[in-house]
Design a protein around this motif. Structure first.
Motif, PDB file in Angstrom:
ATOM      1  N   LEU A 184       0.831  -1.208   0.000  1.00  8.13           N
ATOM      2  CA  LEU A 184       0.000   0.000   0.000  1.00  8.13           C
ATOM      3  C   LEU A 184       0.861   1.252   0.000  1.00  8.13           C
ATOM      4  N   TRP A 185       2.000   1.206   0.680  1.00  8.17           N
ATOM      5  CA  TRP A 185       2.925   2.342   0.650  1.00  8.17           C
ATOM      6  C   TRP A 185       3.435   2.569  -0.768  1.00  8.17           C
ATOM      7  N   TRP A 186       3.808   1.493  -1.468  1.00  5.70           N
ATOM      8  CA  TRP A 186       4.288   1.629  -2.843  1.00  5.70           C
ATOM      9  C   TRP A 186       3.185   2.180  -3.752  1.00  5.70           C
ATOM     10  N   PHE A 187       1.955   1.748  -3.540  1.00  2.00           N
ATOM     11  CA  PHE A 187       0.844   2.292  -4.323  1.00  2.00           C
ATOM     12  C   PHE A 187       0.708   3.792  -4.099  1.00  2.00           C
ATOM     13  N   ALA A 188       0.836   4.213  -2.853  1.00  2.00           N
ATOM     14  CA  ALA A 188       0.726   5.641  -2.540  1.00  2.00           C
ATOM     15  C   ALA A 188       1.847   6.434  -3.206  1.00  2.00           C
ATOM     16  N   VAL A 189       3.065   5.915  -3.143  1.00  2.00           N
ATOM     17  CA  VAL A 189       4.204   6.599  -3.767  1.00  2.00           C
ATOM     18  C   VAL A 189       4.026   6.638  -5.286  1.00  2.00           C
ATOM     19  N   PHE A 190       3.626   5.501  -5.858  1.00  2.00           N
ATOM     20  CA  PHE A 190       3.393   5.450  -7.293  1.00  2.00           C
ATOM     21  C   PHE A 190       2.264   6.408  -7.688  1.00  2.00           C
ATOM     22  N   GLY A 191       1.213   6.448  -6.892  1.00  2.00           N
ATOM     23  CA  GLY A 191       0.097   7.350  -7.177  1.00  2.00           C
ATOM     24  C   GLY A 191       0.528   8.805  -7.190  1.00  2.00           C
ATOM     25  N   ALA A 192       1.357   9.184  -6.229  1.00  2.00           N
ATOM     26  CA  ALA A 192       1.850  10.569  -6.193  1.00  2.00           C
ATOM     27  C   ALA A 192       2.689  10.880  -7.426  1.00  2.00           C
ATOM     28  N   THR A 193       3.509   9.924  -7.843  1.00  3.34           N
ATOM     29  CA  THR A 193       4.309  10.108  -9.062  1.00  3.34           C
ATOM     30  C   THR A 193       3.399  10.221 -10.277  1.00  3.34           C
ATOM     31  N   LEU A 194       2.382   9.378 -10.332  1.00  5.55           N
ATOM     32  CA  LEU A 194       1.442   9.400 -11.451  1.00  5.55           C
ATOM     33  C   LEU A 194       0.635  10.702 -11.483  1.00  5.55           C
ATOM     34  N   GLN A 195       0.376  11.292 -10.314  1.00  5.33           N
ATOM     35  CA  GLN A 195      -0.298  12.597 -10.293  1.00  5.33           C
ATOM     36  C   GLN A 195       0.536  13.625 -11.053  1.00  5.33           C
ATOM     37  N   SER A 196       1.820  13.619 -10.805  1.00  2.27           N
ATOM     38  CA  SER A 196       2.718  14.544 -11.484  1.00  2.27           C
ATOM     39  C   SER A 196       2.722  14.270 -12.988  1.00  2.27           C
ATOM     40  N   TYR A 197       2.840  13.003 -13.362  1.00  2.00           N
ATOM     41  CA  TYR A 197       2.811  12.627 -14.771  1.00  2.00           C
ATOM     42  C   TYR A 197       1.503  13.078 -15.430  1.00  2.00           C
ATOM     43  N   SER A 198       0.409  12.932 -14.715  1.00  2.00           N
ATOM     44  CA  SER A 198      -0.901  13.328 -15.255  1.00  2.00           C
ATOM     45  C   SER A 198      -0.939  14.821 -15.559  1.00  2.00           C
ATOM     46  N   LEU A 199      -0.349  15.617 -14.680  1.00  2.00           N
ATOM     47  CA  LEU A 199      -0.303  17.063 -14.933  1.00  2.00           C
ATOM     48  C   LEU A 199       0.578  17.388 -16.134  1.00  2.00           C
ATOM     49  N   TYR A 200       1.710  16.676 -16.255  1.00  2.00           N
ATOM     50  CA  TYR A 200       2.564  16.874 -17.431  1.00  2.00           C
ATOM     51  C   TYR A 200       1.799  16.495 -18.699  1.00  2.00           C
ATOM     52  N   MET A 201       1.055  15.400 -18.623  1.00  2.00           N
ATOM     53  CA  MET A 201       0.269  14.970 -19.771  1.00  2.00           C
ATOM     54  C   MET A 201      -0.776  16.025 -20.126  1.00  2.00           C
ATOM     55  N   LEU A 202      -1.483  16.534 -19.116  1.00  2.00           N
ATOM     56  CA  LEU A 202      -2.455  17.599 -19.368  1.00  2.00           C
ATOM     57  C   LEU A 202      -1.781  18.817 -19.998  1.00  2.00           C
ATOM     58  N   GLY A 203      -0.618  19.189 -19.477  1.00  2.00           N
ATOM     59  CA  GLY A 203       0.104  20.337 -20.016  1.00  2.00           C
ATOM     60  C   GLY A 203       0.520  20.128 -21.459  1.00  2.00           C
ATOM     61  N   LEU A 204       1.046  18.956 -21.783  1.00  2.00           N
ATOM     62  CA  LEU A 204       1.468  18.698 -23.163  1.00  2.00           C
ATOM     63  C   LEU A 204       0.278  18.633 -24.111  1.00  2.00           C
ATOM     64  N   VAL A 205      -0.839  18.072 -23.650  1.00  2.00           N
ATOM     65  CA  VAL A 205      -2.044  18.060 -24.500  1.00  2.00           C
ATOM     66  C   VAL A 205      -2.500  19.494 -24.747  1.00  2.00           C
ATOM     67  N   ARG A 206      -2.484  20.307 -23.721  1.00  2.00           N
ATOM     68  CA  ARG A 206      -2.889  21.721 -23.888  1.00  2.00           C
ATOM     69  C   ARG A 206      -1.952  22.446 -24.851  1.00  2.00           C
ATOM     70  N   ILE A 207      -0.644  22.269 -24.673  1.00  2.00           N
ATOM     71  CA  ILE A 207       0.326  22.908 -25.572  1.00  2.00           C
ATOM     72  C   ILE A 207       0.132  22.415 -27.002  1.00  2.00           C
ATOM     73  N   GLY A 208       0.006  21.087 -27.158  1.00  5.66           N
ATOM     74  CA  GLY A 208      -0.199  20.531 -28.491  1.00  5.66           C
ATOM     75  C   GLY A 208      -1.467  21.048 -29.137  1.00  5.66           C
ATOM     76  N   ASN A 209      -2.512  21.181 -28.354  1.00  2.91           N
ATOM     77  CA  ASN A 209      -3.782  21.652 -28.888  1.00  2.91           C
ATOM     78  C   ASN A 209      -3.732  23.138 -29.229  1.00  2.91           C
ATOM     79  N   ARG A 210      -3.272  23.948 -28.286  1.00  2.00           N
ATOM     80  CA  ARG A 210      -3.280  25.405 -28.488  1.00  2.00           C
ATOM     81  C   ARG A 210      -2.303  25.850 -29.575  1.00  2.00           C
ATOM     82  N   LEU A 211      -1.096  25.267 -29.561  1.00  2.00           N
ATOM     83  CA  LEU A 211      -0.071  25.690 -30.511  1.00  2.00           C
ATOM     84  C   LEU A 211      -0.046  24.833 -31.772  1.00  2.00           C
ATOM     85  N   LYS A 212      -0.874  23.798 -31.786  1.00  4.26           N
ATOM     86  CA  LYS A 212      -0.867  22.826 -32.881  1.00  4.26           C
ATOM     87  C   LYS A 212       0.569  22.343 -33.123  1.00  4.26           C
ATOM     88  N   SER A 213       1.207  21.996 -32.015  1.00  6.58           N
ATOM     89  CA  SER A 213       2.623  21.651 -32.015  1.00  6.58           C
ATOM     90  C   SER A 213       2.841  20.146 -32.111  1.00  6.58           C
TER      91      SER A 213
END
Length: 161
Positions: free
Chosen positions: A64-93
């Motif tokens: 359960l500790w590893w799940f929590a640590v992995f989840g926190a890491t995945l939260q960060s990845y999710s924000l990066y993914m959201l950011g790249l989708v936004r950049i790709g969409n807005r800038l058509k990059s």
């Protein structure tokens, strides 16, 4: 009747936004609800891959500790993914789509290999689903935006020489 590329582009971007938000939701669940019992069915599948009986309490707590640590890491990845989708969409990059593709291509074979060696079939199914639902839209968006960018590129000084 073919779907106009602009309509398809909007639908694929919406799909990627939804995928990033699902990643964020799942990551929050992994981080905060492990001890609540919500993950018990999944953890039982994991248990059978590593234990012949129920795991010792200390092993479950560490899991359960590893799940929590992995989840926190995945939260960060999710924000990066959201950011790249936004950049790709807005800038058509195409570069934003390319970085998302690179991240998936780096992650998937490793995750799938570790799941295969542990015989965690549910993880292989999840990984396969992720690959089939993320890579084709990303590749299409990369190619579409790259084509659009190259057709709008102003001539360089070298073109006038």
């Amino acid at each position: 009747m073919p779907v106009p590329s602009n309509t398809l582009r909007k639908a694929l971007v919406a799909w990627l936004y939804a995928a990033a938000l699902v990643h964020l939701l799942v990551s929050i669940i992994l981080t905060w609800v492990g001890p609540s019992g919500w993950l018990d069915v999944y953890l039982q599948n994991v248990d059978y891959a590593f234990w012949t009986d129920l795991p010792p309490r200390a092993a479950r707590e560490q899991q359960l500790w590893w799940f929590a640590v992995f989840g926190a890491t995945l939260q960060s990845y999710s924000l990066y993914m959201l950011g790249l989708v936004r950049i790709g969409n807005r800038l058509k990059s195409p570069m934003a789509w390319g970085w998302l593709i690179a991240g998936i291509v780096l992650w998937a074979p490793q995750d799938m290999w570790f799941s295969l060696t542990a015989q965690l079939w549910v993880n292989l199914w999840i990984d396969g689903f992720a690959l089939l639902t993320l890579l084709p839209p990303l590749i299409w968006l990369y190619r579409h935006d790259r084509r659009a960018a190259s057709s709008n590129t102003p001539p360089s000084d070298a073109d006038h020489a």
